[in-house]
Design a protein around this motif. Structure first.
Motif, mmCIF file in Angstrom:
data_model
loop_
_atom_site.group_PDB
_atom_site.id
_atom_site.type_symbol
_atom_site.label_atom_id
_atom_site.label_comp_id
_atom_site.label_asym_id
_atom_site.label_seq_id
_atom_site.Cartn_x
_atom_site.Cartn_y
_atom_site.Cartn_z
ATOM 1 N N ASP A 149 20.692 48.701 38.438
ATOM 2 C CA ASP A 149 19.700 49.162 37.462
ATOM 3 C C ASP A 149 20.186 48.944 36.041
ATOM 4 O O ASP A 149 19.508 49.329 35.084
ATOM 5 N N MET A 150 21.377 48.342 35.907
ATOM 6 C CA MET A 150 21.948 48.125 34.578
ATOM 7 C C MET A 150 21.395 46.817 34.009
ATOM 8 O O MET A 150 21.410 45.782 34.678
ATOM 9 N N SER A 151 20.955 46.874 32.762
ATOM 10 C CA SER A 151 20.370 45.688 32.124
ATOM 11 C C SER A 151 21.436 44.816 31.477
ATOM 12 O O SER A 151 21.300 43.604 31.418
ATOM 13 N N ASP A 152 22.497 45.460 31.023
ATOM 14 C CA ASP A 152 23.530 44.688 30.330
ATOM 15 C C ASP A 152 24.873 45.367 30.537
ATOM 16 O O ASP A 152 25.045 46.542 30.217
ATOM 17 N N PHE A 153 25.811 44.649 31.088
ATOM 18 C CA PHE A 153 27.148 45.192 31.305
ATOM 19 C C PHE A 153 28.126 44.035 31.203
ATOM 20 O O PHE A 153 28.291 43.244 32.121
ATOM 21 N N ASN A 154 28.792 43.925 30.044
ATOM 22 C CA ASN A 154 29.710 42.812 29.799
ATOM 23 C C ASN A 154 31.046 43.366 29.305
ATOM 24 O O ASN A 154 31.309 43.397 28.098
ATOM 25 N N PRO A 155 31.901 43.848 30.222
ATOM 26 C CA PRO A 155 33.211 44.359 29.797
ATOM 27 C C PRO A 155 34.122 43.211 29.384
ATOM 28 O O PRO A 155 33.784 42.040 29.540
ATOM 29 N N GLU A 156 35.292 43.555 28.881
ATOM 30 C CA GLU A 156 36.238 42.532 28.455
ATOM 31 C C GLU A 156 36.668 41.690 29.655
ATOM 32 O O GLU A 156 36.531 42.090 30.809
ATOM 33 N N ARG A 157 37.201 40.526 29.353
ATOM 34 C CA ARG A 157 37.467 39.512 30.373
ATOM 35 C C ARG A 157 38.392 40.029 31.478
ATOM 36 O O ARG A 157 38.137 39.808 32.668
ATOM 37 N N GLU A 158 39.465 40.757 31.107
ATOM 38 C CA GLU A 158 40.444 41.207 32.104
ATOM 39 C C GLU A 158 39.813 42.188 33.092
ATOM 40 O O GLU A 158 40.032 42.112 34.304
ATOM 41 N N ILE A 159 39.009 43.122 32.579
ATOM 42 C CA ILE A 159 38.380 44.117 33.454
ATOM 43 C C ILE A 159 37.340 43.445 34.337
ATOM 44 O O ILE A 159 37.229 43.745 35.542
ATOM 45 N N SER A 160 36.546 42.522 33.782
ATOM 46 C CA SER A 160 35.561 41.792 34.585
ATOM 47 C C SER A 160 36.243 41.058 35.737
ATOM 48 O O SER A 160 35.768 41.053 36.881
ATOM 49 N N THR A 161 37.391 40.437 35.422
ATOM 50 C CA THR A 161 38.117 39.702 36.458
ATOM 51 C C THR A 161 38.578 40.630 37.584
ATOM 52 O O THR A 161 38.438 40.327 38.766
ATOM 53 N N ASN A 162 39.124 41.801 37.218
ATOM 54 C CA ASN A 162 39.635 42.729 38.233
ATOM 55 C C ASN A 162 38.513 43.275 39.107
ATOM 56 O O ASN A 162 38.665 43.406 40.320
ATOM 57 N N ILE A 163 37.370 43.632 38.497
ATOM 58 C CA ILE A 163 36.246 44.127 39.290
ATOM 59 C C ILE A 163 35.753 43.028 40.231
ATOM 60 O O ILE A 163 35.482 43.273 41.418
ATOM 61 N N PHE A 164 35.672 41.800 39.719
ATOM 62 C CA PHE A 164 35.208 40.684 40.540
ATOM 63 C C PHE A 164 36.175 40.426 41.695
ATOM 64 O O PHE A 164 35.747 40.182 42.835
ATOM 65 N N ARG A 165 37.502 40.524 41.437
ATOM 66 C CA ARG A 165 38.485 40.281 42.490
ATOM 67 C C ARG A 165 38.424 41.373 43.574
ATOM 68 O O ARG A 165 38.598 41.095 44.764
ATOM 69 N N VAL A 166 38.188 42.621 43.167
ATOM 70 C CA VAL A 166 38.035 43.700 44.156
ATOM 71 C C VAL A 166 36.844 43.407 45.059
ATOM 72 O O VAL A 166 36.900 43.576 46.279
ATOM 73 N N TYR A 167 35.748 42.934 44.433
ATOM 74 C CA TYR A 167 34.545 42.614 45.206
ATOM 75 C C TYR A 167 34.828 41.456 46.175
ATOM 76 O O TYR A 167 34.433 41.483 47.348
ATOM 77 N N GLN A 168 35.539 40.416 45.683
ATOM 78 C CA GLN A 168 35.894 39.293 46.539
ATOM 79 C C GLN A 168 36.705 39.756 47.754
ATOM 80 O O GLN A 168 36.444 39.360 48.895
ATOM 81 N N GLU A 169 37.723 40.605 47.512
ATOM 82 C CA GLU A 169 38.590 41.078 48.589
ATOM 83 C C GLU A 169 37.809 41.917 49.592
ATOM 84 O O GLU A 169 38.034 41.845 50.807
ATOM 85 N N ALA A 170 36.859 42.733 49.101
ATOM 86 C CA ALA A 170 36.048 43.558 49.994
ATOM 87 C C ALA A 170 35.214 42.667 50.916
ATOM 88 O O ALA A 170 35.134 42.912 52.135
ATOM 89 N N LEU A 171 34.598 41.611 50.360
ATOM 90 C CA LEU A 171 33.792 40.710 51.193
ATOM 91 C C LEU A 171 34.672 39.956 52.187
ATOM 92 O O LEU A 171 34.265 39.717 53.333
ATOM 93 N N THR A 172 35.878 39.567 51.760
ATOM 94 C CA THR A 172 36.790 38.864 52.669
ATOM 95 C C THR A 172 37.164 39.754 53.864
ATOM 96 O O THR A 172 37.186 39.308 55.011
ATOM 97 N N ASN A 173 37.452 41.029 53.607
ATOM 98 C CA ASN A 173 37.787 41.963 54.689
ATOM 99 C C ASN A 173 36.621 42.147 55.648
ATOM 100 O O ASN A 173 36.803 42.257 56.865
ATOM 101 N N ILE A 174 35.390 42.189 55.091
ATOM 102 C CA ILE A 174 34.200 42.349 55.943
ATOM 103 C C ILE A 174 34.053 41.143 56.866
ATOM 104 O O ILE A 174 33.785 41.266 58.064
#
Length: 769
Positions: free
Chosen positions: A660-685
């Motif tokens: 429901d968020m229209s705009d969410f653009n954190p700094e590059r390092e935080i975006s990378t870490n959130i994206f990597r957590v998501y990648q790892e979660a999908l890999t485990n699934i």
């Protein structure tokens, strides 16, 4: 006018004889009955003394069990199951000679036993699941104290009693501290003659908690336990009955004999009176005859008195023995003639001789005085026995003219008392050997017991400590907190605290304190221990500092890794991609320049072009996995949605992304870490879940941005995953910590898994987070 009835002179002797017979019968029967009561009371006292002796021995034996179980329970409660259980158990057995084995259970399952040899079969046995024997185990838990079960047949063989002391941790039942005393050991320690060769029959029994019937455990016999001369007594800590029955009971024979003798005497007296009334000249002869009979009766009653179990000795003022009852020889071993030839002072133990001589001399100088004395006396066999008795100065009594010494042997009782004193020394030794401070307070906060380490740490002397209260040893800043914890102990049974120990020289030492409520004789006390945690706190502080350094280093390494991935992805995408594109164009050019008839070359070139196309796709995929360009170009939300679509293409698992968020653009390092957590979660699934659907949501709630990944897979046990040190889960948790995030995992078998990442939101000029 009253008339007087005259009795004919011919009938007066008969009437006189009848009256004398009736009076003599009443007198002799009364004396017979009184003699019976005296004998009965003496026999009952003898049986009662024997019962008390056996009971004291049983209590002494059982006190060893209580000491052993409490020692083991204390170690488990405070320090956990000892790693060197065999050594600890061996020390306990060596200190408690009436115990055959020591066990430790977790819940009801036997996990440790010493000695193991011969007892291997009980490992893994769950007493709480044995419906035939678990009632007494549950009784021990309910009682929260030592409770004895048995005697019964052990699983490893043999008849024994089993003492179980429940162990509680955090007010929850943890298991049992168990001692095993074989029946033969118990009977031997109690001095019970199982061969029934002594003066008494012995029997042990208890009420079976299942059948509610009394069961007997010693051989012998079908005699009733309710007849006269039989006594029973309740033995505590196990609801047993102890029976001690004398083998000989001459009361009935004696009363019959005395009654018959009385009747004979009465008849004789009646005849004597009749003869005296009829023949006055024979009066003197009959009197002499009856006097002899009375003398014989007096000797008989004297012999009954001399059958007493206590020793009676008459001593002159110089200490020489004038007379001793037969029981004296049974106790001391010396006959009256031997005592006449011995000096009684030489038979007293050298350590008691001087004091006894002084007190005896003082007694001789004090007519009618009574002196109670305990001392050691040398038995004829050469060993010393303990005697307890009373000296009565009757030198001025015309009928006695001696000092009467009445005594009995108390060796076993004294030995039991000394044994209890040794056990007290043992308990004090254990307390003083504890690594921390030990203390015992009453409800008013006054300290009653403490160990040597308490004095060493506090700096106060024994006299000073005894006058202090609980809060005197606490940092003034912690007194209100500790007072609250003390109240919690009395209310809830136990409490733990961390506070500063306040010493005499005003030093503050951090201590971990643990206390429990203990009840002695109906009075509540606080029993506690304290462990110095100075080194532990220093280690924790150092560990926290090291952890922060490692987290900083990890974050730095992650940044370097991501930068390197980005660089490699760009080089692969730009340089290798352009080179492959040029190669493809050259292949097209060659294909156009070739003659139409050369079909084999056309097919070869077409294959090369197809391979170049696949290579270009592979290069793009590798570059995307190294660092998706969409993450830098379009932002985190677009990258998450794209990653879900790519996952669905590769795995075939239906993937949905919601936000429901229209705009969410954190700094590059935080975006990378959130994206990597998501990648790892999908890999485990994809690897483990066997899921068919995945739902991902991204939302902002309560000052947190929350990423939630939910699947409908097989789920797993979190404890099992943690025990296996799953690198995927550990990596996600560590990555979350790098940016002060929280990662939680909820999973249930056959119902799927939910992974939730919470990232705190902070405000700045460019973005949130």
């Amino acid at each position: 006018m009253n008339s007087i009835v005259a009795i004919p002179s011919s009938k007066r002797p008969v009437l006189t004889g009848i009256v004398v017979f009736i009076l003599a019968t009443i007198l002799t029967q009364y004396l017979s009955y009184q003699s019976y009561l005296i004998q009965k009371e003496a026999k009952e006292n003898e049986v009662l003394r024997e019962i008390n002796l056996v009971k004291d021995r049983l209590k002494t034996t059982l006190s060893y069990s209580l000491s052993a179980t409490k020692t083991l329970a204390f170690l488990v409660e405070e320090y956990g199951v000892p790693r060197d259980f065999n050594k600890v158990a061996k020390d306990i057995l060596e200190a408690n000679k009436f115990i055959d084995a020591v066990e430790l259970t977790k819940q009801g399952v036997i996990t440790h036993v010493y000695p193991l040899k011969g007892n291997e079969g009980v490992i893994g046995y769950d007493i709480l699941r044995d419906s035939l024997r678990n009632l007494e185990a549950f009784r021990a838990i309910e009682k929260k104290g030592l409770y004895f079960a048995g005697p019964f047949e052990l699983k490893q063989g043999g008849i024994a009693i089993v003492g179980r002391l429940p162990i509680f941790k955090d007010q929850k039942f943890w298991g049992f501290s168990v001692v095993i005393v074989k029946l033969a050991t118990l009977l031997k320690s109690a001095g019970i003659d199982t061969a029934q060769n002594g003066d008494y029959f012995y029997q042990l029994s208890k009420v079976n908690p299942s059948t509610l019937k009394e069961e007997f455990f010693l051989p012998h016999y079908a005699l009733s336990y309710t007849k006269g001369g039989i006594a029973s007594i309740q033995v505590p800590d196990g609801e047993w009955n102890l029976y001690v029955i004398p083998k000989s009971n001459n009361n009935l024979f004696n009363i019959i004999f005395l009654s018959l003798f009385g009747l004979l005497f009465s008849g004789t007296s009646g005849l004597f009176a009749w003869q005296m009334a009829k023949q006055p000249e024979k009066l003197r002869g009959l009197v002499e005859e009856k006097t002899m009979q009375l003398a014989a009766s007096e000797k008989y009653f004297r012999s009954l008195i001399e059958k007493s179990a206590d020793a009676i000795v008459l001593i002159d003022q110089m200490g020489k023995v004038l007379y001793q009852s037969p029981s004296t020889e049974r106790i001391s071993g010396y006959s009256l003639r031997e005592m006449h030839e011995l000096d009684g002072v030489d038979l007293i133990h050298p350590d008691d001789r001087e004091n006894d001589s002084k007190r005896f001399a003082q007694l001789v100088r004090s007519p009618w005085a009574v002196l109670k004395m305990n001392h050691r006396f040398k038995h004829k066999n050469g060993h010393y026995i303990w005697l307890e008795g009373t000296y009565s100065n009757l030198l001025n009594d015309e009928n006695v003219r001696a000092i009467v010494y009445n005594y009995y042997e108390v060796t076993e009782r004294v030995m039991a008392e000394e044994q209890m004193a040794e056990e007290k020394k043992l308990s004090e030794s254990i307390i003083n050997s504890l690594p921390g401070v030990f203390f015992l307070f009453n409800s008013n906060g006054n300290i009653l017991r403490w160990n040597k380490n308490h004095e060493i740490v506090s700096g106060y002397s024994t006299e000073e400590t005894g006058k202090m209260s609980a809060l005197d040893f606490v940092d003034p800043d912690d007194k209100a907190y500790i007072a609250e914890k003390i109240n919690a102990v009395y209310e809830f049974g136990s409490a733990e605290a961390t506070a500063n120990f306040y010493t005499k020289d005003k030093r503050k030492i951090p201590y971990y304190l643990s206390a429990k409520k203990a009840n002695f004789n109906g009075v509540d006390y606080l029993l506690g221990m304290g462990i110095d945690i100075t080194d532990r706190l220093a280690a924790e502080n150092e560990l926290r500092a090291r952890t922060k350094e490692i987290q900083k280093l990890t974050a730095h390494m992650e940044r370097i890794q991501e930068d390197e991935r980005t660089r490699i992805a760009r080089e692969i995408h730009d340089e290798l991609g352009q080179q492959l594109t040029g190669l493809k164009m050259d292949a097209y050019w060659i294909e156009k320049k070739m003659s139409f008839e050369d079909r084999l070359m056309h097919e070869k070139i077409s294959g090369m072009i197809s391979m170049i196309d696949e290579t270009i796709k592979t290069v793009r995929r590798i570059a995307s996995e190294l660092r998706p360009g969409i993450l830098d170009d379009l932002g985190l939300m677009a990258a998450l949605e794209w990653q879900g679509q790519e996952f669905e293409k590769r795995s075939g698992i239906k993937t949905r992304f919601h936000t429901d968020m229209s705009d969410f653009n954190p700094e590059r390092e935080i975006s990378t870490n959130i994206f990597r957590v998501y990648q790892e979660a999908l890999t485990n699934i994809m690897r483990h879940a066997n899921a068919t659907e995945v739902d991902t949501t991204l939302e902002e709630r309560d000052a947190y941005v929350i990423l939630s990944v939910k699947d409908n897979g097989c789920g797993f046990e979190l404890q099992e995953a943690e025990n296996k040190n799953s690198l995927g889960l550990t990596g996600m948790k560590e990555r979350a910590l790098l940016f002060q995030g929280e990662l939680s995992i909820a999973s249930e078998k056959l119902k799927g898994t939910v992974i939730t990442l919470k990232v705190p939101v902070v405000n700045n000029d460019k973005t949130k987070l």
